[in-house]
Design an enzyme around this catalytic site. Structure first.
Site, mmCIF file in Angstrom:
data_model
loop_
_atom_site.group_PDB
_atom_site.id
_atom_site.type_symbol
_atom_site.label_atom_id
_atom_site.label_comp_id
_atom_site.label_asym_id
_atom_site.label_seq_id
_atom_site.Cartn_x
_atom_site.Cartn_y
_atom_site.Cartn_z
ATOM 1 N N ASN A 178 38.512 114.031 37.586
ATOM 2 C CA ASN A 178 39.781 114.852 37.570
ATOM 3 C C ASN A 178 39.875 115.871 38.613
ATOM 4 O O ASN A 178 40.927 116.330 38.989
ATOM 5 C CB ASN A 178 39.967 115.230 36.093
ATOM 6 C CG ASN A 178 39.043 116.601 35.900
ATOM 7 O OD1 ASN A 178 39.538 117.563 35.790
ATOM 8 N ND2 ASN A 178 38.051 116.304 35.246
ATOM 9 N N SER A 198 36.116 120.186 33.741
ATOM 10 C CA SER A 198 34.625 120.577 33.089
ATOM 11 C C SER A 198 34.166 121.838 33.937
ATOM 12 O O SER A 198 32.780 121.793 33.930
ATOM 13 C CB SER A 198 33.891 119.172 33.531
ATOM 14 O OG SER A 198 34.014 118.982 34.799
ATOM 15 N N CYS A 206 35.487 112.286 24.149
ATOM 16 C CA CYS A 206 36.927 112.872 24.163
ATOM 17 C C CYS A 206 37.674 112.118 23.104
ATOM 18 O O CYS A 206 37.744 110.831 23.519
ATOM 19 C CB CYS A 206 37.377 113.266 25.622
ATOM 20 S SG CYS A 206 38.988 113.568 25.691
ATOM 21 N N SER A 255 33.205 114.774 39.470
ATOM 22 C CA SER A 255 34.039 114.949 38.393
ATOM 23 C C SER A 255 35.529 114.244 39.105
ATOM 24 O O SER A 255 36.178 114.815 39.993
ATOM 25 C CB SER A 255 34.582 116.485 38.092
ATOM 26 O OG SER A 255 35.677 116.776 37.634
ATOM 27 N N THR A 271 41.892 108.135 31.930
ATOM 28 C CA THR A 271 42.621 109.006 31.547
ATOM 29 C C THR A 271 42.804 110.178 32.412
ATOM 30 O O THR A 271 43.803 110.973 32.113
ATOM 31 C CB THR A 271 41.737 109.660 30.164
ATOM 32 O OG1 THR A 271 40.668 110.278 30.656
ATOM 33 C CG2 THR A 271 41.697 108.859 29.032
ATOM 34 N N GLU A 275 33.535 106.486 32.275
ATOM 35 C CA GLU A 275 34.834 106.439 31.433
ATOM 36 C C GLU A 275 35.267 104.840 31.569
ATOM 37 O O GLU A 275 35.361 104.103 30.651
ATOM 38 C CB GLU A 275 35.891 107.420 31.514
ATOM 39 C CG GLU A 275 36.753 107.166 30.535
ATOM 40 C CD GLU A 275 38.108 107.861 30.899
ATOM 41 O OE1 GLU A 275 39.328 107.391 30.790
ATOM 42 O OE2 GLU A 275 37.999 109.079 31.257
ATOM 43 N N HIS A 326 33.009 105.048 37.832
ATOM 44 C CA HIS A 326 33.111 106.140 36.632
ATOM 45 C C HIS A 326 32.730 105.687 35.482
ATOM 46 O O HIS A 326 33.003 104.532 35.003
ATOM 47 C CB HIS A 326 34.710 106.597 36.682
ATOM 48 C CG HIS A 326 34.715 108.027 35.834
ATOM 49 N ND1 HIS A 326 34.655 108.285 34.874
ATOM 50 C CD2 HIS A 326 35.080 109.303 36.591
ATOM 51 C CE1 HIS A 326 34.689 109.507 34.411
ATOM 52 N NE2 HIS A 326 35.048 110.197 35.638
ATOM 53 N N HIS A 379 32.912 111.227 28.066
ATOM 54 C CA HIS A 379 33.536 110.033 28.889
ATOM 55 C C HIS A 379 33.291 108.954 28.117
ATOM 56 O O HIS A 379 33.940 107.898 28.372
ATOM 57 C CB HIS A 379 32.890 109.935 30.559
ATOM 58 C CG HIS A 379 32.785 111.084 31.305
ATOM 59 N ND1 HIS A 379 31.386 111.989 31.354
ATOM 60 C CD2 HIS A 379 33.615 111.789 31.961
ATOM 61 C CE1 HIS A 379 31.957 112.887 32.177
ATOM 62 N NE2 HIS A 379 32.991 112.738 32.419
ATOM 63 N N CYS A 407 46.008 111.170 30.203
ATOM 64 C CA CYS A 407 45.950 112.362 29.138
ATOM 65 C C CYS A 407 47.012 113.368 29.634
ATOM 66 O O CYS A 407 47.160 113.626 30.745
ATOM 67 C CB CYS A 407 44.329 113.187 29.381
ATOM 68 S SG CYS A 407 44.049 114.726 28.476
#
Length: 282
Positions: free
Chosen positions: A224, A266, A98, A222, A166, A128, A126, A76, A194
């Site tokens: 995502n 993940s 990433c 997570s 992302t 990231e 988060h 992240h 992404c």
């Protein structure tokens, strides 16, 4: 017999694969011990437990990493100043950010150096997001929904830069872009979501349209994975988020004719495989 439709995109994405490969390579070098990761390298408890058994230490703060030790920067990413301080203390830094996150960081940096204020669509807690915000020197606003963006008091005399975490929902990002255009703000919109995230969400929606119940496998923390659950539920399909097979609502699933199965970026393949087998054996 119950039919299980499994998403082709379920499981590790490219960024997760790269990060874990870097960590595996470091573990093979015995002279590298002790090995630290700064926060969870990916958001999956089962994977983190496996690495803990191999002696990898998770540091919650950069101060916990001693000088001369090896530390992996998580997939992240981390705030820019954190990486700088680690290197200044003589810590051996291996950057496993990433590539898509790294690209987003650099795009934000390049597009805010002229004084533009960053408008970031992302989750406050988060990791990231904390990293992305650190690359905007002229100020930031963070929002997690279109409603939040509309509440931000923006100035028509200032310039802005719009970007996203992302793994965020592209549809909401597009709505935010349209809102800023309609209001006449001077802004630059960056494409930082992404493609793999978009493809995963689109495939989940396509499968959800054909099934009675959708199973999404992945860590509770997570982002995502949670987003997959949200987009499926938003379409009106019954959806259950599980980390491990014991959490499957088997009695409810036995009543279904078709079950959809997908997983976050993940989530290891072995977990998805084991859950697929249980569903097929119902």
């Amino acid at each position: 017999m119950i039919e299980v439709i499994r998403a082709e995109t379920a499981g590790f994405c490219m960024g997760v694969d790269l990060a874990l490969n870097k960590l595996d390579s470091l573990i093979e070098r015995e002279e590298a011990a002790p090995i630290y990761i700064l926060g969870p390298i990916i958001h999956n408890p089962q994977v983190l437990e496996d690495y803990s058994q191999k002696g990898v230490i998770t540091a919650e703060s950069p101060d916990e990493v001693p000088a001369k030790a090896h530390v992996i920067i998580r997939a992240h990413g981390v705030p820019k100043q954190v990486e700088t301080s680690l290197r200044e203390r003589g810590v051996h830094v291996i950057d496993a950010t990433c590539p898509k996150v790294k690209k987003a960081q650099l795009l934000i940096k390049r597009n805010t150096e002229d004084g533009r204020i960053l408008l970031l669509y992302g989750e406050d807690s988060h990791p990231e997001v904390k990293g992305l915000l650190s690359y905007a020197p002229s100020g930031t606003f963070l929002f997690d929904s279109l409603e939040e963006l509309k509440e931000v008091k923006l100035d028509k005399n200032k310039k802005y830069c719009l970007a996203a975490q992302t793994t965020q929902d592209r549809m909401i990002y597009d709505e935010a872009t349209q809102f800023l255009q309609d209001q006449g703000y001077d802004f630059t919109a960056l494409q930082t979501i992404c493609d793999a995230t978009r493809q995963r969400q689109e495939e989940a929606l396509a499968i959800a349209d054909k099934v009675d119940h959708m199973i999404v496998v992945g860590g509770r923390i997570s982002g995502n994975t949670r987003r997959l659950v949200q987009v499926v539920e938003g379409q009106g399909t019954k959806c259950t988020h599980v980390e491990v097979e014991e959490e499957l609502p088997l009695d409810e699933l036995r009543k279904c004719k078709r079950i959809g199965l997908t997983a976050g970026a993940s989530t290891p393949k072995r977990l998805v495989d084991s859950i697929q087998k249980i569903l097929e054996d119902l």
